[in-house]
Design an enzyme around this catalytic site. Structure first.
Site, PDB file in Angstrom:
ATOM      1  N   ASP A 242       0.823  -1.216   0.000  1.00 37.72           N
ATOM      2  CA  ASP A 242       0.000   0.000   0.000  1.00 37.72           C
ATOM      3  C   ASP A 242       0.851   1.259   0.000  1.00 37.72           C
ATOM      4  OD1 ASP A 242      -1.867  -2.185   1.163  1.00 37.72           O
ATOM      5  OD2 ASP A 242      -3.154  -0.533   0.517  1.00 37.72           O
TER       6      ASP A 242
ATOM      7  N   ASN B  97       1.708  -2.983   4.134  1.00 37.29           N
ATOM      8  CA  ASN B  97       0.735  -3.808   3.400  1.00 37.29           C
ATOM      9  C   ASN B  97      -0.272  -4.344   4.423  1.00 37.29           C
ATOM     10  OD1 ASN B  97      -0.162  -4.997   0.881  1.00 37.29           O
ATOM     11  ND2 ASN B  97       0.462  -6.967   1.715  1.00 37.29           N
ATOM     12  N   LYS B  98      -1.235  -5.074   3.933  1.00 35.12           N
ATOM     13  CA  LYS B  98      -2.316  -5.582   4.780  1.00 35.12           C
ATOM     14  C   LYS B  98      -1.791  -6.213   6.070  1.00 35.12           C
ATOM     15  CE  LYS B  98      -5.804  -5.355   4.339  1.00 35.12           C
ATOM     16  NZ  LYS B  98      -6.540  -4.257   5.035  1.00 35.12           N
TER      17      LYS B  98
HETATM   18  O1  MRU Z   1      -7.681  -2.862   2.952  1.00 38.36           O
HETATM   19  P1  MRU Z   1      -7.400  -3.220   1.533  1.00 38.36           P
HETATM   20  O2  MRU Z   1      -8.162  -4.435   1.062  1.00 38.36           O
HETATM   21  O3  MRU Z   1      -7.558  -2.043   0.598  1.00 38.36           O
HETATM   22  O4  MRU Z   1      -5.865  -3.620   1.529  1.00 38.36           O
HETATM   23  C1  MRU Z   1      -5.277  -4.017   0.326  1.00 38.36           C
HETATM   24  C2  MRU Z   1      -3.897  -4.502   0.480  1.00 38.36           C
HETATM   25  O5  MRU Z   1      -3.306  -4.423   1.542  1.00 38.36           O
HETATM   26  C3  MRU Z   1      -3.214  -5.005  -0.742  1.00 38.36           C
HETATM   27  O6  MRU Z   1      -2.338  -6.043  -0.413  1.00 38.36           O
HETATM   28  C4  MRU Z   1      -2.425  -3.846  -1.349  1.00 38.36           C
HETATM   29  O7  MRU Z   1      -3.259  -2.743  -1.568  1.00 38.36           O
HETATM   30  C5  MRU Z   1      -1.803  -4.217  -2.626  1.00 38.36           C
HETATM   31  S1  MRU Z   1      -3.083  -4.352  -3.853  1.00 38.36           S
HETATM   32  C6  MRU Z   1      -2.433  -4.431  -5.347  1.00 38.36           C
END
Ligand code: MRU
Length: 346
Positions: free
Chosen positions: A238, A248-249
Site C-alpha cells: 500500500d 501492506n495488509k
Molecule cells: O484494505 P485493503 O483491502 O484495501 O488492503 C489491500 C492490500 O493491503 C493489498 O495487499 C495492497 O493494496 C496491494 S493491492 C495491489
C-alpha cells in the site's frame, strides 16, 4: 481479459460517462456492479470498501475528479478552487495507500496546466492512470515470474489481483504469469482476517481464472513453510517508504519474519505509484485503524464475547531487511535499501 493469461475480472470500469465498481463487499456470494455517478459516491465507495486495493483506490479517485470536473459550471475559471472540495473528500477516504494521493497529485497537475477543455483533459488523465496501471501490472508479472523461476507453490496475502488494481494484479499478476509459465502449480492464500480478502476475493479470482488455490488460516503459514510447501511468499504493498520499508495488509509483517526464519524468499510487487520517496522509512507511514466491529464479528454475526474490545489496524510495516525483492514496472530491486530505491526512482 483473456483466459491464456488467466485474467478475466475487471472491478473498476469507466463507461465514458460514469464509474462502475464491482461491489467487493458482496463477493464471493454475489457479483454486483454499482453505478458511481460523482466524486462523493467515489469517495464513499473507497471509504466503505466497495473498491479496495491501493492501485484501484487511486484509479477510482482519478475518475472521481474527472466526474467532479464534468459536473462543474461550464464557465468555471478557477478550476482548482471548484474541484478542491471533491479532491479533499477523496483524499480523506483512506490514509495508507499512497496511490490515492499519487493519483490526486497527477490530476492536480492537469488542473494547474489548464487548457480549453479541462473536463476532457481530466477524463483523459484518469483513463491514462487506469491504462498505465494495467500495463505496469503485466510488466511486473513478467519480471516477477522470471525472478521467481520454478517455485512449486507460493503463499500470498490479502488480495492483490484484478480486483485490487486496473487489472491483472500486482502480486497476483506475478502469480498469474508464473502459473502461465509453468513455474508454479498451486497458490496458498491466507484468509486475511478480519475482512477476509484472501478467502472472499483472492480465492474467488483464482477460481474464476482456473488457478489452483488452497486457503490457509494465517496461523497455518509457519507450518506450511516448515514443511517446505512454498518457494516464495508474494505480496503487494500500500505504501513503500524511501528505504524500502513496506506497508501492506495487516499480517504481512509476520509472514516476512516467518519466511526469513524458514529460508523462504519474500517478494513485494508494486508499481512505482506505490513508492513514497517523501516518507523516509516505515515509521512515517500512516496506518489506518478500522472499526472494532470488523474483528468482533464475521459476516454480520458476533464472534467475540460480549463486552470485549478489539484493536483493528488495517496494515503493518515490513522492514526492508526482511524483503528479498521489490518488483516494480521499472525493474527489480533485490535486498532493497535507500540507495537502491533512490536509483530506481531517478
Ligand atoms: O484494505 P485493503 O483491502 O484495501 O488492503 C489491500 C492490500 O493491503 C493489498 O495487499 C495492497 O493494496 C496491494 S493491492 C495491489
Amino acid at each position: 481479459m483473456n483466459r491464456v493469461t488467466h485474467d478475466t475480472v475487471r472491478a473498476v470500469q469507466w463507461t465514458g460517462d460514469h464509474l462502475r465498481l464491482l461491489d467487493q463487499r458482496r463477493l464471493p456470494g454475489e457479483s454486483v456492479y454499482l453505478d458511481i455517478p460523482d466524486a462523493a459516491a467515489a469517495a464513499s465507495a473507497i471509504r466503505d470498501m466497495v473498491v479496495r486495493g491501493a492501485p484501484a483506490i487511486g484509479i477510482t479517485a482519478a475518475y472521481g475528479v474527472a466526474m467532479a470536473a464534468r459536473a462543474a459550471p461550464a464557465d468555471t475559471r478557477d478550476w482548482l478552487k471548484v474541484l478542491e472540495p471533491a479532491m479533499e473528500r477523496l483524499a480523506a477516504a483512506r490514509p495508507t495507500a499512497v496511490n490515492l494521493f499519487w493519483a490526486l497529485g497527477r490530476m492536480e497537475r492537469v488542473i494547474e496546466a489548464g487548457g480549453m477543455d479541462l473536463p476532457a483533459a481530466l477524463e483523459a488523465e484518469a483513463r491514462r492512470i487506469h491504462e498505465e496501471d494495467l500495463a505496469a501490472n503485466r510488466r511486473m508479472g513478467e519480471l516477477g515470474a522470471a525472478l521467481m523461476g520454478p517455485a512449486g507453490a507460493v503463499l500470498t496475502h490479502c488480495n492483490t489481483g484484478s480486483l485490487a488494481t486496473g487489472g491483472y494484479g500486482t502480486a497476483l499478476g506475478v502469480i498469474r504469469s508464473a502459473f502461465a509459465a509453468g513455474h508454479i502449480d498451486k497458490v496458498y492464500a491466507d484468509e486475511t482476517r478480519p475482512w477476509l480478502q484472501g478467502a472472499r476475493l483472492t480465492a474467488w479470482e483464482l477460481v474464476q481464472d482456473g488457478i489452483p488455490v488452497d486457503l490457509v488460516c494465517e496461523g497455518a503459514a509457519a507450518s506450511l513453510m516448515r514443511r517446505g510447501c512454498v518457494g516464495w511468499v508474494v505480496v503487494g504493498a500500500d505504501r513503500i517508504a524511501a528505504n524500502g520499508d513496506t506497508a501492506n495488509k495487516i499480517g504481512t509483517y509476520p509472514l516476512a519474519v516467518l519466511a526469513r526464519h524458514h529460508g523462504v524468499r519474500f517478494m513485494v510487487v508494486a508499481p512505482t505509484s506505490t513508492i513514497d520517496m517523501e516518507t523516509p522509512d516505515g515509521a512515517g507511514i500512516p496506518i489506518e485503524e478500522r472499526d472494532a466491529s470488523e474483528v468482533l464479528s464475521l459476516g454480520g454475526q458476533p464472534v467475540a464475547a460480549e463486552g470485549a474490545g478489539a484493536w483493528n489496524p488495517a496494515f503493518d510495516v515490513t522492514p526492508a531487511e526482511l524483503i528479498d525483492a521489490i518488483v516494480t514496472e521499472k525493474g527489480v530491486v533485490e535486498r532493497p535499501d535507500r540507495a537502491k530505491m533512490t536509483a530506481l526512482m531517478k
